[in-house]
Each structure stands twice: as structure tokens, then as C-alpha cells.
Write an enzyme that holds these catalytic residues in place. Structure first.
Site, mmCIF file in Angstrom:
data_model
loop_
_atom_site.group_PDB
_atom_site.id
_atom_site.type_symbol
_atom_site.label_atom_id
_atom_site.label_comp_id
_atom_site.label_asym_id
_atom_site.label_seq_id
_atom_site.Cartn_x
_atom_site.Cartn_y
_atom_site.Cartn_z
ATOM 1 N N LYS A 16 40.705 30.066 35.708
ATOM 2 C CA LYS A 16 41.704 29.727 35.753
ATOM 3 C C LYS A 16 42.783 28.895 36.638
ATOM 4 C CE LYS A 16 42.095 29.207 31.220
ATOM 5 N NZ LYS A 16 40.901 30.622 31.498
ATOM 6 N N GLN A 224 43.410 30.145 28.072
ATOM 7 C CA GLN A 224 42.206 30.409 26.645
ATOM 8 C C GLN A 224 41.015 29.361 27.370
ATOM 9 O OE1 GLN A 224 45.626 29.794 24.863
ATOM 10 N NE2 GLN A 224 45.561 32.384 26.042
HETATM 11 P P1 GDP Z 1 41.732 33.221 33.464
HETATM 12 O O1 GDP Z 1 42.468 33.946 33.023
HETATM 13 O O2 GDP Z 1 40.667 31.973 33.746
HETATM 14 O O3 GDP Z 1 43.061 32.944 34.863
HETATM 15 O O4 GDP Z 1 40.828 34.669 34.467
HETATM 16 P P2 GDP Z 1 41.378 36.403 34.326
HETATM 17 O O5 GDP Z 1 42.852 36.119 35.621
HETATM 18 O O6 GDP Z 1 41.836 36.210 33.263
HETATM 19 O O7 GDP Z 1 39.584 36.535 35.518
HETATM 20 C C1 GDP Z 1 39.065 36.231 36.326
HETATM 21 C C2 GDP Z 1 39.135 37.689 37.545
HETATM 22 O O8 GDP Z 1 38.092 36.998 38.043
HETATM 23 C C3 GDP Z 1 40.242 37.905 38.011
HETATM 24 O O9 GDP Z 1 40.526 38.865 37.888
HETATM 25 C C4 GDP Z 1 39.802 36.781 39.628
HETATM 26 O O10 GDP Z 1 41.076 37.526 39.861
HETATM 27 C C5 GDP Z 1 39.025 37.111 39.472
HETATM 28 N N1 GDP Z 1 38.207 35.787 40.231
HETATM 29 C C6 GDP Z 1 38.557 34.389 40.380
HETATM 30 N N2 GDP Z 1 37.385 33.628 40.690
HETATM 31 C C7 GDP Z 1 36.270 35.002 41.274
HETATM 32 C C8 GDP Z 1 35.316 35.202 41.886
HETATM 33 O O11 GDP Z 1 34.592 33.814 42.649
HETATM 34 N N3 GDP Z 1 34.745 36.268 42.158
HETATM 35 C C9 GDP Z 1 35.466 37.210 41.845
HETATM 36 N N4 GDP Z 1 34.328 38.520 42.500
HETATM 37 N N5 GDP Z 1 35.954 36.849 40.623
HETATM 38 C C10 GDP Z 1 37.600 35.836 40.963
HETATM 39 P P1 IMO Z 2 42.960 33.725 29.154
HETATM 40 O O1 IMO Z 2 44.310 32.030 29.863
HETATM 41 C C1 IMO Z 2 40.729 35.012 27.032
HETATM 42 C C2 IMO Z 2 41.127 35.642 22.521
HETATM 43 C C3 IMO Z 2 41.247 37.606 22.495
HETATM 44 C C4 IMO Z 2 40.761 37.168 21.012
HETATM 45 C C5 IMO Z 2 41.247 35.869 20.220
HETATM 46 C C6 IMO Z 2 42.516 35.975 19.289
HETATM 47 O O2 IMO Z 2 43.339 34.465 29.942
HETATM 48 O O3 IMO Z 2 41.745 32.764 29.758
HETATM 49 P P2 IMO Z 2 45.038 35.936 19.734
HETATM 50 O O4 IMO Z 2 45.941 36.981 21.134
HETATM 51 O O5 IMO Z 2 44.791 34.101 20.635
HETATM 52 O O6 IMO Z 2 45.193 35.539 18.548
HETATM 53 O O7 IMO Z 2 43.330 36.206 20.094
HETATM 54 O O8 IMO Z 2 41.592 35.339 21.601
HETATM 55 N N1 IMO Z 2 41.670 35.512 23.535
HETATM 56 C C7 IMO Z 2 41.784 35.398 24.442
HETATM 57 N N2 IMO Z 2 39.867 35.534 25.571
HETATM 58 N N3 IMO Z 2 41.105 35.079 27.606
HETATM 59 C C8 IMO Z 2 42.454 34.319 27.264
HETATM 60 O O9 IMO Z 2 43.723 33.976 27.462
HETATM 61 C C9 IMO Z 2 42.392 34.832 25.770
HETATM 62 N N4 IMO Z 2 43.175 34.440 25.107
HETATM 63 C C10 IMO Z 2 43.235 34.891 23.459
HETATM 64 O O10 IMO Z 2 40.764 37.779 22.698
HETATM 65 O O11 IMO Z 2 39.233 37.348 20.288
#
Ligand code: GDP
Ligand code: IMO
Ligand code: MG
Length: 428
Positions: A16, A224
Site C-alpha cells: 500500500k 493492515q
Molecule cells: P504495506 O504495509 O502494504 O505498505 O507493505 P510493506 O511495505 O509492509 O511491504 C511491502 C514490501 O514490498 C516493501 O518492502 C516494498 O518496498 C516491497 N514492494 C512493493 N511493491 C513491490 C514489487 O512490486 N516488487 C517487489 N519486489 N517489492 C515490492
Molecule cells: P500494514 O499496514 C501486516 C497483524 C499482526 C497480528 C495482528 C494483530 O503494514 O499492512 P496488532 O498489533 O494490530 O494488534 O496485531 O495484525 N498486523 C499486520 N500485519 N501488516 C500490517 O500493517 C499489520 N498490522 C497488524 O501481525 O497478526
């Protein structure tokens, strides 16, 4: 001008942050409506990597205004740290960020309670992020939470902070047998947090409505994912807020009818951090391969993420619950070169196959995924034009569209901005 909601359609970490950052130049306002510092939204731009927990991902785009709505629970320590970090990269925050006065606060005692409650769950541990999210939302629902406006009110701060501290220490001592933390130090910190928040506190909801009245473009940044929703997710292995589209509007005071486009973000496979049902979870060896290739380690806690095959049944349900108009499919590159590829197309439960999501804990525990085999491909990572994509990768995307009835609006094949294709033109 449109209002676009970016919603995680799986178990979080769908990408996201990247998507919101990418779309931010065309938005006027970027708002977070739920969750707290449990979120970890990664943005890779200009050779730098940022992980945002509380600040909307539009904060890195100069001059864009960012809002934190009443539906968020805000840890003032995490907030100050993030503000300092962003500023240290030369990002100007003047008049760009408003935290709503109604936003509830997360205190260190919420985090202590989070950990104690997890420990008390024993084998039923949720695997929370230890960010105090559950206890903070519990206080909010019990109508004893402390909000940003309370913290900034010099006449009430001492009283309300003292009251919540006493409640927490009683719980810590009497229920969990913990030593109480130092009250004077807490109250001193409250003063410090108030000063840190003061320049940013205001009426974010009103700001949003002024923007809507002026036909400005608004991006709602979900945190999330759908299956972590407290009502619709795999309860009790969920978070304590609503990552579904309802939470995105409710938590910033926007009428639902204002949304023009819901962009559902899914990875080309699935991941989940923490415990709970995950029907399409891969065998350990394949999961390890994906984890390595996709760097699947939590952005907030660093924990290894569980990896699974794309769950099309879950995506389809997510599309219905959120009214998803288009998919952003991320991390397609991670599947490059994988020999055997499959996707879940339903669940076998008690002798029948369903494509809807189970509504009981027992069913979630019992479901066995039904898979369709799909053809793999060699290289998507280097492609920037949909016409250059391998046919089998296009078929994979086509299967997503056909199964869910939702078109693919954005394809991501790398963490960087430029590794993005919008096959149906601009979203905003
Ligand atoms: P979010 O919580 O939904 O914003 O996602 P996170 O940042 O926790 O995890 C997504 C991970 O995938 C991050 O390390 C991004 O930099 C990486 N990412 C996002 N889009 C892509 C993609 O298309 N390919 C690869 N290889 N990495 C990506
Ligand atoms: P983003 O925005 C993935 C998961 C935790 C746990 C459950 C409850 O980066 O996608 P909490 O601390 O919210 O009470 O934990 O939810 N969890 C996530 N997993 N991405 C997240 O956020 C999360 N935020 C909470 O790992 O299973
Ligand atoms: Mg994340």
C-alpha cells in the site's frame, strides 16, 4: 476530482505504501483513517528507503497535505520519532500535516498491556506487533481513552492522563502481576508529547471536508488488510480496527458515497505475519524461497512473514466487501522463475466447495484450499510495458480479473516507482 481509497485486500503488507506514494503527486490530500504504528508502509524512492508507521505515505511528496483521522490510534513517541526522521531528510512539514484532536493516544502502558495479554493467551497468541493497538482501541470503546485534544488541554491533561495511568497500573499489577511503571515520569512525558503534537493538532475532518467542497483529490490510505478486519477477518487473529473500506471513510468522517474508486492492493501471492488461519500457506521450502526473493520480513517488527499462494477466493470476497473497482497487483516479479505456480480458487469444507469466506472460527480452521495450476514465467521484473509481458504472466493477471470480476489497474514489478505499469491508464 476523485476520491480514491487504497485498501489492503489480503492480510496486510500488500504494498500500500508504494502505491500511495506513487499516486500522491496527483492528489491534494492523503489521509490515514485507522490503525496505528502497527502499520509499516515501505517507500523506496530516489535510492532511499522509508518505512512509515503513522504518517500518511503522501508525506514524502512535497506540498501535499496529510491528515491523520480520529479513527487512528496514535503513539506520540512513535509519531515524534517519525517526524524527526522525515525532517532529517530535508522534508518540510510546515502546514502539511494535521492530526485530528479526536485521535486517541497510545501510551507505553498500552504496549505493556499488549505484551501481557499476548503472554496470557499462551498457545492462542495473536502475534500482535506489540504496539499497544488492541488495548488502545479497547480504552476508546470503553470511553476512557485519552485523545490528542485532551493531551493539549493544559487544564485537563494532568487529570485524564493520571486517570488512565492508574487504570493501566491496576491492571498490570492485579491481573498480570507486573511492577507498575513510574507515574511521575509518565506525566512528564505527557508534557513532552503535548509539545511534540501541538504544531500538528487540529480538525482534520473539517480540513477534509473543505478539500471535498473544493473538488480536491483525496487519497485514503488503508492500513493492515481486509482479513485483519475486526469484524470480517479471521477473528480473533485480527487487528482491532477496520482495514476494510468502511474504516477508511468512518475514521476520517467522510460520507461513503464520496468515494469514486476503491483500489484493492494484492500481492501476486499472499503473506501473513502472526498467527491465525492462512488456507493457502505454502510448504516450508517454497515459502523460504518466496521469503528470500520477496524480502518477506515485517516492516514494523522484522518478523519473517508466512508465505502462501494467491488466494483468489479471498480476493474475490475482499472485492465484494470493499467494492473494489480495480486491483493493484504487486510483487509479480517475485514469482519470476518459480517452477510450479498455483492459486487457491475455493475452499473444501465439510464435503462441499465454497468460494465465500468462512464465518466461523471452526470453519476457518477446517478449510482446505482447492487449487488451480497456472503456468509460470521467466521475467516480469524488467518489463515496463504490458505488451512486453510474458504471455503466461498476462494469463495469471487475466485469471485474477476473471475470477474476481475486477480489472487490474496497476501492476507492480519492483519496489521502485518506475517498476509500475498501469495497463488501463492513470488511476487519478
Ligand atoms: P504495506 O504495509 O502494504 O505498505 O507493505 P510493506 O511495505 O509492509 O511491504 C511491502 C514490501 O514490498 C516493501 O518492502 C516494498 O518496498 C516491497 N514492494 C512493493 N511493491 C513491490 C514489487 O512490486 N516488487 C517487489 N519486489 N517489492 C515490492
Ligand atoms: P500494514 O499496514 C501486516 C497483524 C499482526 C497480528 C495482528 C494483530 O503494514 O499492512 P496488532 O498489533 O494490530 O494488534 O496485531 O495484525 N498486523 C499486520 N500485519 N501488516 C500490517 O500493517 C499489520 N498490522 C497488524 O501481525 O497478526
Ligand atoms: Mg506493512
Amino acid at each position: 476530482m476523485p476520491v480514491v481509497a487504497v485498501i489492503g485486500a489480503q492480510w496486510g503488507d500488500e504494498g500500500k505504501g508504494k502505491v500511495v506514494d506513487l499516486l500522491s503527486p496527483k492528489a491534494d490530500i492523503i489521509a490515514r483513517s485507522q490503525g496505528g504504528a502497527n502499520a509499516g508502509h515501505t517507500i523506496e524512492r530516489d535510492g532511499q528507503r522509508f518505512i512509515l508507521h503513522l504518517l500518511p505515505s503522501g508525506i514524502l511528496t512535497p506540498e501535499k497535505r496529510c491528515l491523520i483521522g480520529p479513527g487512528v490510534v496514535l503513539d506520540p513517541d512513535a509519531f515524534n520519532t517519525e517526524i524527526e526522521e522525515v525532517k532529517s531528510h530535508g522534508i518540510n512539514l510546515d502546514h502539511r500535516l494535521i492530526v485530528d484532536n479526536r485521535t486517541h493516544l497510545v501510551f507505553p502502558t498500552h504496549k505493556l498491556l499488549d505484551n501481557c495479554q499476548e503472554e496470557a493467551r499462551g498457545g492462542n497468541m495473536i502475534g500482535t506487533t506489540s504496539r499497544g493497538i488492541g488495548p488502545a482501541y479497547a480504552d476508546k470503546s470503553a470511553r476512557r481513552g485519552v485523545r490528542v485534544g485532551d493531551l493539549l488541554d493544559d487544564r485537563r491533561r494532568q487529570k485524564v492522563c493520571s486517570e488512565i495511568f492508574d487504570i493501566h497500573t491496576r491492571m498490570l499489577e492485579k491481573v498480570y502481576g507486573q511492577e507498575p511503571p513510574d507515574k511521575d515520569a509518565f506525566l512528564q512525558n505527557c508534557e513532552k508529547w503535548a509539545e511534540g503534537l501541538r504544531p500538528y493538532a487540529g480538525n482534520a475532518v473539517e480540513e477534509l471536508h473543505i478539500a471535498l467542497d473544493n473538488n480536491q483529490t483525496v487519497l485514503l490510505e488503508g492500513a493492515q488488510g481486509t482479513y485483519l478486519d475486526i469484524d470480517l477477518g479471521t477473528y480473533p487473529f485480527v487487528t482491532s480496527s477496520h482495514p476494510t473500506v468502511g474504516g477508511a471513510v468512518l475514521g476520517i468522517g467522510m460520507p461513503p458515497g464520496k468515494i469514486d474508486f476503491v483500489l484493492g492492493v494484492i500481492k501476486a501471492y499472499c503473506t501473513r505475519v502472526g498467527s491465525g488461519p492462512f488456507p493457502t500457506e505454502m510448504d516450508a521450502e517454497t515459502a523460504e524461497e518466496i521469503r528470500k526473493c520477496g524480502a518477506e520480513f515485517g516492516s514494523t517488527t522484522g518478523r519473517p512473514r508466512r508465505c502462501g499462494w494467491l488466494d483468489l477466493a479471498a480476493a474475490k470476497q475482499s472485492a465484494r466487501w470493499n467494492g473494489i473497482n480495480g486491483w493493484a497487483v504487486t510483487k509479480l516479479d517475485v514469482l519470476d522463475g518459480l517452477e510450479h505456480l498455483k492459486a487457491g480458487i475455493g475452499y473444501q469444507v465439510r464435503g462441499s466447495v465454497i468460494t465465500s469466506s468462512p464465518s466461523t472460527r471452526q470453519e476457518w480452521d477446517e478449510v482446505e484450499p482447492v487449487y488451480a495450476g497456472l503456468k509460470s514465467w521467466k521475467n516480469c521484473a524488467s518489463k515496463r510495458d504490458i505488451n512486453a509481458f510474458p504471455k503466461t504472466a498476462l494469463d495469471y493477471l487475466g485469471t485474477i480479473e476473471k475470477f474476481t470480476g475486477v480489472p487490474v489497474s496497476l501492476i507492480s514489478v519492483g519496489a521502485d516507482h518506475e517498476a509500475t505499469i498501469m495497463p488501463r491508464g492513470d488511476i487519478i
